[in-house]
Design a protein around this motif. Structure first.
Motif, short mmCIF file in Angstrom:
data_model
loop_
_atom_site.label_atom_id
_atom_site.label_comp_id
_atom_site.label_asym_id
_atom_site.label_seq_id
_atom_site.Cartn_x
_atom_site.Cartn_y
_atom_site.Cartn_z
N LEU A 154 26.65 37.78 31.61
CA LEU A 154 25.84 36.93 32.47
C LEU A 154 26.65 36.58 33.71
N LYS B 213 26.47 34.80 37.67
CA LYS B 213 25.69 33.89 38.50
C LYS B 213 26.37 33.69 39.84
N GLU C 105 21.11 35.52 39.49
CA GLU C 105 21.63 35.62 38.14
C GLU C 105 21.34 37.01 37.62
N ARG D 43 29.89 34.31 33.99
CA ARG D 43 29.76 32.99 33.37
C ARG D 43 29.78 33.05 31.86
#
Length: 163
Positions: A43, A45, A53, A75
């Motif tokens: 993930l 961002k 994202e 993240r």
């Protein structure tokens, strides 16, 4: 402060993506060597309030590298730890280094009491492996090697964009 930890956490996860992509990376530990591979999800961002994202598959590291090169930060990362023939999977967050969604190797004990104990030992082992990997990162991060590591990361990102 907490912000410093987050900053380091994002750097650590980015470094781990670079080290673990492809065939993974092996870390030496007192309890025995273990390997880290990328799991299914990374993930990324944007910093600040940006809503950009991306949740990429770990096996599509090109997409992950594009995201990082484009300024997004890692993240959360799904990782696979393996020691011998036992495999753990978990998600690691850059915010607090908590292991989430942990899947443990198959339990060997037959009895409930022993199984609970074994489960705790296995959870402990996963924590130790994460700590060990972070320790390796900190050693590099705080050493004279860091500029060279940063340069290697830039090359790694650049290669993916030109690929």
């Amino acid at each position: 402060g907490v912000t410093d930890r987050r900053f380091l956490g994002r750097e650590f996860l980015t470094w781990l993506v670079m080290k673990a992509e492809g065939d993974g990376t092996t870390f030496e530990a007192d309890e025995g060597d273990f390997k880290v591979n990328l799991g299914n999800r990374v993930l990324c961002k944007a910093l600040g309030d940006g809503s950009a994202e991306i949740a990429a598959r770990g096996d599509d590291s090109l997409e992950v590298r594009y995201a990082i090169a484009g300024g997004l930060t890692v993240r959360e990362l799904d990782v696979l730890f393996s020691a011998g023939d036992r495999v753990w999977s978990a998600a690691v967050s850059a915010e607090n280094f908590d292991l989430k969604r942990v899947k443990l190797p198959a339990l060997l004990s037959e009895e409930d009491g022993e199984r609970a104990h074994e489960r705790l030992d296995l959870l402990n082992a996963a924590d130790k492996m994460l700590e060990c990997a972070y320790g390796h990162f900190l050693n590099v991060r705080l050493s004279t090697e860091w500029p060279a590591t940063m340069a290697a990361m830039r090359v790694w990102l650049k290669d993916s964009i030109e690929a």
